[in-house]
Design a protein around this motif. Structure first.
Motif, PDB file in Angstrom:
ATOM      1  N   LEU A  85       0.828  -1.208   0.000  1.00  0.00           N
ATOM      2  CA  LEU A  85       0.000   0.000   0.000  1.00  0.00           C
ATOM      3  C   LEU A  85       0.859   1.254   0.000  1.00  0.00           C
ATOM      4  O   LEU A  85       0.553   2.238  -0.685  1.00  0.00           O
ATOM      5  N   LEU A  86       1.953   1.214   0.776  1.00  0.00           N
ATOM      6  CA  LEU A  86       2.850   2.362   0.839  1.00  0.00           C
ATOM      7  C   LEU A  86       3.472   2.642  -0.525  1.00  0.00           C
ATOM      8  O   LEU A  86       3.580   3.797  -0.958  1.00  0.00           O
ATOM      9  N   GLY A  87       3.870   1.572  -1.217  1.00  0.00           N
ATOM     10  CA  GLY A  87       4.440   1.744  -2.550  1.00  0.00           C
ATOM     11  C   GLY A  87       3.450   2.368  -3.517  1.00  0.00           C
ATOM     12  O   GLY A  87       3.806   3.263  -4.304  1.00  0.00           O
ATOM     13  N   ARG A  88       2.206   1.938  -3.459  1.00  0.00           N
ATOM     14  CA  ARG A  88       1.185   2.507  -4.346  1.00  0.00           C
ATOM     15  C   ARG A  88       0.903   3.963  -3.986  1.00  0.00           C
ATOM     16  O   ARG A  88       0.685   4.796  -4.871  1.00  0.00           O
ATOM     17  N   ALA A  89       0.915   4.261  -2.678  1.00  0.00           N
ATOM     18  CA  ALA A  89       0.673   5.645  -2.259  1.00  0.00           C
ATOM     19  C   ALA A  89       1.798   6.561  -2.725  1.00  0.00           C
ATOM     20  O   ALA A  89       1.562   7.671  -3.214  1.00  0.00           O
ATOM     21  N   GLU A  90       3.051   6.092  -2.587  1.00  0.00           N
ATOM     22  CA  GLU A  90       4.191   6.906  -3.007  1.00  0.00           C
ATOM     23  C   GLU A  90       4.211   7.108  -4.517  1.00  0.00           C
ATOM     24  O   GLU A  90       4.698   8.128  -5.008  1.00  0.00           O
ATOM     25  N   ALA A  91       3.680   6.124  -5.259  1.00  0.00           N
ATOM     26  CA  ALA A  91       3.634   6.237  -6.723  1.00  0.00           C
ATOM     27  C   ALA A  91       2.448   7.072  -7.194  1.00  0.00           C
ATOM     28  O   ALA A  91       2.298   7.312  -8.396  1.00  0.00           O
ATOM     29  N   GLY A  92       1.605   7.509  -6.267  1.00  0.00           N
ATOM     30  CA  GLY A  92       0.452   8.330  -6.634  1.00  0.00           C
ATOM     31  C   GLY A  92      -0.775   7.531  -6.994  1.00  0.00           C
ATOM     32  O   GLY A  92      -1.790   8.096  -7.415  1.00  0.00           O
ATOM     33  N   LEU A  94      -2.637   5.811  -4.921  1.00  0.00           N
ATOM     34  CA  LEU A  94      -3.631   5.928  -3.852  1.00  0.00           C
ATOM     35  C   LEU A  94      -3.603   7.347  -3.312  1.00  0.00           C
ATOM     36  O   LEU A  94      -2.529   7.891  -3.033  1.00  0.00           O
ATOM     37  N   GLN A  95      -4.745   7.930  -3.157  1.00  0.00           N
ATOM     38  CA  GLN A  95      -4.844   9.279  -2.613  1.00  0.00           C
ATOM     39  C   GLN A  95      -5.457   9.213  -1.217  1.00  0.00           C
ATOM     40  O   GLN A  95      -6.437   8.494  -0.996  1.00  0.00           O
ATOM     41  N   PRO A  96      -4.890   9.933  -0.258  1.00  0.00           N
ATOM     42  CA  PRO A  96      -5.446   9.893   1.099  1.00  0.00           C
ATOM     43  C   PRO A  96      -6.803  10.581   1.161  1.00  0.00           C
ATOM     44  O   PRO A  96      -7.102  11.478   0.367  1.00  0.00           O
ATOM     45  N   ILE A  97      -7.613  10.145   2.111  1.00  0.00           N
ATOM     46  CA  ILE A  97      -8.899  10.803   2.314  1.00  0.00           C
ATOM     47  C   ILE A  97      -8.667  12.131   3.020  1.00  0.00           C
ATOM     48  O   ILE A  97      -7.567  12.414   3.521  1.00  0.00           O
ATOM     49  N   ASN A  98      -9.687  12.958   3.060  1.00  0.00           N
ATOM     50  CA  ASN A  98      -9.574  14.250   3.735  1.00  0.00           C
ATOM     51  C   ASN A  98      -9.167  14.050   5.193  1.00  0.00           C
ATOM     52  O   ASN A  98      -9.593  13.090   5.842  1.00  0.00           O
ATOM     53  N   CYS A  99      -8.362  14.970   5.684  1.00  0.00           N
ATOM     54  CA  CYS A  99      -7.830  14.831   7.035  1.00  0.00           C
ATOM     55  C   CYS A  99      -7.783  16.198   7.711  1.00  0.00           C
ATOM     56  O   CYS A  99      -7.252  17.156   7.139  1.00  0.00           O
ATOM     57  N   HIS A 100      -8.341  16.287   8.906  1.00  0.00           N
ATOM     58  CA  HIS A 100      -8.256  17.499   9.725  1.00  0.00           C
ATOM     59  C   HIS A 100      -7.248  17.223  10.835  1.00  0.00           C
ATOM     60  O   HIS A 100      -7.453  16.338  11.666  1.00  0.00           O
ATOM     61  N   LEU A 101      -6.159  17.985  10.845  1.00  0.00           N
ATOM     62  CA  LEU A 101      -5.046  17.717  11.748  1.00  0.00           C
ATOM     63  C   LEU A 101      -5.026  18.712  12.903  1.00  0.00           C
ATOM     64  O   LEU A 101      -5.121  19.923  12.706  1.00  0.00           O
ATOM     65  N   PHE A 102      -4.889  18.179  14.127  1.00  0.00           N
ATOM     66  CA  PHE A 102      -4.717  18.996  15.328  1.00  0.00           C
ATOM     67  C   PHE A 102      -3.349  18.658  15.912  1.00  0.00           C
ATOM     68  O   PHE A 102      -3.071  17.503  16.248  1.00  0.00           O
ATOM     69  N   ASP A 103      -2.482  19.667  16.025  1.00  0.00           N
ATOM     70  CA  ASP A 103      -1.111  19.446  16.484  1.00  0.00           C
ATOM     71  C   ASP A 103      -1.036  19.411  18.004  1.00  0.00           C
ATOM     72  O   ASP A 103      -1.378  20.388  18.677  1.00  0.00           O
ATOM     73  N   GLY A 104      -0.573  18.276  18.555  1.00  0.00           N
ATOM     74  CA  GLY A 104      -0.326  18.175  19.985  1.00  0.00           C
ATOM     75  C   GLY A 104      -1.515  17.656  20.769  1.00  0.00           C
ATOM     76  O   GLY A 104      -2.676  17.931  20.441  1.00  0.00           O
ATOM     77  N   LEU A 105      -1.206  16.893  21.836  1.00  0.00           N
ATOM     78  CA  LEU A 105      -2.263  16.320  22.668  1.00  0.00           C
ATOM     79  C   LEU A 105      -3.077  17.391  23.381  1.00  0.00           C
ATOM     80  O   LEU A 105      -4.232  17.159  23.752  1.00  0.00           O
ATOM     81  N   GLU A 106      -2.480  18.581  23.574  1.00  0.00           N
ATOM     82  CA  GLU A 106      -3.219  19.648  24.249  1.00  0.00           C
ATOM     83  C   GLU A 106      -4.405  20.127  23.411  1.00  0.00           C
ATOM     84  O   GLU A 106      -5.303  20.807  23.913  1.00  0.00           O
ATOM     85  N   LYS A 107      -4.427  19.781  22.113  1.00  0.00           N
ATOM     86  CA  LYS A 107      -5.559  20.140  21.246  1.00  0.00           C
ATOM     87  C   LYS A 107      -6.616  19.032  21.218  1.00  0.00           C
ATOM     88  O   LYS A 107      -7.537  19.080  20.401  1.00  0.00           O
ATOM     89  N   GLY A 108      -6.482  18.051  22.104  1.00  0.00           N
ATOM     90  CA  GLY A 108      -7.393  16.912  22.087  1.00  0.00           C
ATOM     91  C   GLY A 108      -8.848  17.295  22.298  1.00  0.00           C
ATOM     92  O   GLY A 108      -9.748  16.776  21.625  1.00  0.00           O
ATOM     93  N   LYS A 123     -11.039  11.949   8.146  1.00  0.00           N
ATOM     94  CA  LYS A 123     -10.476  11.625   9.450  1.00  0.00           C
ATOM     95  C   LYS A 123     -10.130  12.879  10.250  1.00  0.00           C
ATOM     96  O   LYS A 123      -9.755  13.910   9.696  1.00  0.00           O
ATOM     97  N   VAL A 124     -10.253  12.748  11.571  1.00  0.00           N
ATOM     98  CA  VAL A 124      -9.770  13.768  12.505  1.00  0.00           C
ATOM     99  C   VAL A 124      -8.555  13.175  13.214  1.00  0.00           C
ATOM    100  O   VAL A 124      -8.657  12.123  13.850  1.00  0.00           O
ATOM    101  N   VAL A 125      -7.412  13.827  13.087  1.00  0.00           N
ATOM    102  CA  VAL A 125      -6.149  13.269  13.579  1.00  0.00           C
ATOM    103  C   VAL A 125      -5.504  14.225  14.574  1.00  0.00           C
ATOM    104  O   VAL A 125      -5.426  15.436  14.324  1.00  0.00           O
ATOM    105  N   ILE A 126      -5.064  13.668  15.710  1.00  0.00           N
ATOM    106  CA  ILE A 126      -4.269  14.428  16.679  1.00  0.00           C
ATOM    107  C   ILE A 126      -2.831  13.951  16.553  1.00  0.00           C
ATOM    108  O   ILE A 126      -2.540  12.771  16.755  1.00  0.00           O
ATOM    109  N   SER A 127      -1.931  14.841  16.200  1.00  0.00           N
ATOM    110  CA  SER A 127      -0.528  14.456  16.024  1.00  0.00           C
ATOM    111  C   SER A 127       0.256  14.752  17.295  1.00  0.00           C
ATOM    112  O   SER A 127      -0.047  15.699  18.015  1.00  0.00           O
TER     113      SER A 127
END
Length: 497
Positions: A85-92, A94-108, A123-127
């Motif tokens: 899957l990683l190889g296909r993603a790097e080759a373009g 596979l496209q990722p789904i929409n993602c809303h990113l919140f930086d840091g656990l303090e944004k939980g 997806k909603v992602v906390i980094s």
């Protein structure tokens, strides 16, 4: 769906990938499946057993896919799927789904509120930033990387987000003490290279530079080290060269010839031998002291560097290989477990201090056992011990005076029992006989110095020459000597002050 099939001229679908759990969904999906089709179940609730499927549609190939179970039971297969899957993603492909990113656990909290309002598509992602300050694109380099401690550290780097690393080793072979961790590393989808490189040899590091090409090191962990123990009169130039070669010259060679980013984190693995000193390890202490001096100097010049004076590790490392943990414990020095050590490592990188000691110590016991007199740099710790009150069994010489007041035969037996227990701790042999020569029973010149220091502390007032263990080589002979000396210091009338 039936309208779609009719318009397309198809008799049915060839594959059903099902995650729906309603009672009617599986039969309805089966009704659309052609004869000999495949039904792949990825749901968890209300799914059919193989027996149910065989009864309803014996022609269908039915398989339940449980990614969580596969990760645990067949990590190699799951790893292979992810790599594809990683190889296909790097080759373009596979496209990722929409993602809303919140930086840091303090944004939980904000992330959960965003999710609760159903504002998201995708997806909603906390980094969480890496606690090792090693970005996914940075090359992490570990000298001594195939030793047990190096492999454990490499695993922690991967857990903290490192995707690319080079493990340097003279032999190129993993330590037998860390094979489980090594197997874990090999199963990870990371760019990991094992480079057979002796950093103490400049030509070997130059060759490594050629192998790396234009890759820059974004995180350098210097773990390489060699012990060459010996008491001070026996130490030669060769002893010092053996200790300095990987620790000092190895670091110099890497900094001179490798492309290391100016802002790269440099973590130097020093030792408490440079903090407290260690009998028989003057050369090793000196080589580690060089690392300790370089860390603040480099940090002051804008190159983030930390030197950690590590104590013994409980599960991996030189202390385990040399079987010194029991001796250290007897002196009041504890050992770091792997989880605690890795946590300390992360904390050090974010701290402002360039030089840190990391070792659990029972100070009251250590100060009594390690030194006839407390050195000046530990006087503050001694003051804290006094402030906290006497430790159990501290004695302060009172125990020796109590022994001195006993009748000769009782005193001899009590002294023998105390020395026997102490000797068994030092040589890590609970069956040590009182008439066995200590130097032939596992006590070497290093542990002999430690043993004598403990005797000096335990039997205060008794004059003990440096040649004590050579002059009185068994527990029985030591007991007779010390008991006789105690008889000379007994208070008048046998009273205990």
């Amino acid at each position: 769906m039936r309208t779609f099939l009719k318009d397309s001229g198809a008799d049915g679908v060839d594959v059903v990938l099902n995650s729906l759990s309603h009672d009617d969904y599986i039969p309805r999906s089966l009704a659309l499946l052609v004869k000999g089709g495949r039904f792949m179940e990825i749901g968890k609730r209300g799914i059919w057993s193989h027996e149910q499927m065989a009864e309803a549609r014996p022609d269908v190939m039915y398989e339940k896919i449980a990614a969580d179970t596969m990760m645990e039971k067949e990590p190699w297969r799951y790893n292979a799927y992810l790599k594809r899957l990683l190889g296909r993603a790097e080759a373009g492909g596979l496209q990722p789904i929409n993602c809303h990113l919140f930086d840091g656990l303090e944004k939980g909290v904000s992330a959960l509120q965003f999710l609760q309002r159903a504002n998201n598509i995708g997806k909603v992602v906390i980094s969480q930033p890496s606690r090792m300050l090693c970005g996914p694109k940075d090359l992490a380099m570990l000298s001594g990387g195939m030793g047990a401690l190096g492999i454990v550290t490499a695993q922690y780097l991967v857990e903290e987000g490192c995707k690319s690393m080079a493990l340097l080793s003279r032999s190129g072979k993993p330590s037998a003490d860390a094979m489980a961790h090594w197997d874990w590393l090999k199963a990870c989808a990371i760019d990991m290279k094992v480079e057979k490189c002796d950093v103490s040899e400049e030509s070997s590091v130059v060759a490594l530079r050629g192998a790396l090409g234009d890759r820059r090191v974004g995180c350098l962990l210097h773990l390489a080290g060699v012990l060459a123990d010996g008491m001070l009169p026996a130490l030669s130039r060769e002893h010092f060269e053996k200790s300095y070669a990987p620790k000092v010259h190895g670091l110099y060679h890497m900094c001179k010839h490798l492309e290391i980013a100016e802002d790269a984190v440099r973590l130097l693995f020093s030792s408490t031998s440079a903090l407290f000193g260690s009998p028989g390890q003057a050369n090793y202490s000196a080589s580690n002291s060089v690392l300790d001096a370089l860390a603040p100097a480099w940090s002051a010049r804008g190159r983030p560097t930390r030197s950690v004076q590590w104590g013994p590790w409980a599960e991996v490392g030189m202390a385990v290989q040399k079987n010194t943990l029991s001796r250290a414990k007897a002196m009041g020095v504890g050992a770091l477990n792997t989880a605690t050590g890795m946590g300390v490592m992360s904390s050090v990188l974010f701290a402002g201090e360039a030089l840190v000691g990391a070792v659990p110590v029972r100070w009251a016991k250590y100060l009594r056992s390690a030194y006839p007199e407390t050195p000046r740099f530990l006087e503050d710790m001694e003051a804290e011990v006094r402030k906290a009150g006497p430790a159990p069994g501290a004695g302060g010489g009172g125990g020796a005076m109590e022994l001195a007041s006993l009748p000769p035969e009782e005193r001899l037996e009590a002294v023998r029992a105390g020395i026997r227990e102490m000797a068994r701790e030092v040589v890590d042999d609970g069956s040590l006989a009182t008439d066995s020569p200590l130097l032939e029973s596992g006590m070497d010149s290093l542990s002999g110095v430690e043993f004598r220091n403990r005797l000096v502390t335990e039997f205060e007032g008794v004059r003990m020459p440096n040649s004590l263990i050579f002059d009185h080589p068994t527990v029985n002979e030591l007991a007779a000597f010390i008991s006789g000396q105690l008889g000379d210091v007994a208070p008048a009338g046998g009273a205990v002050p």
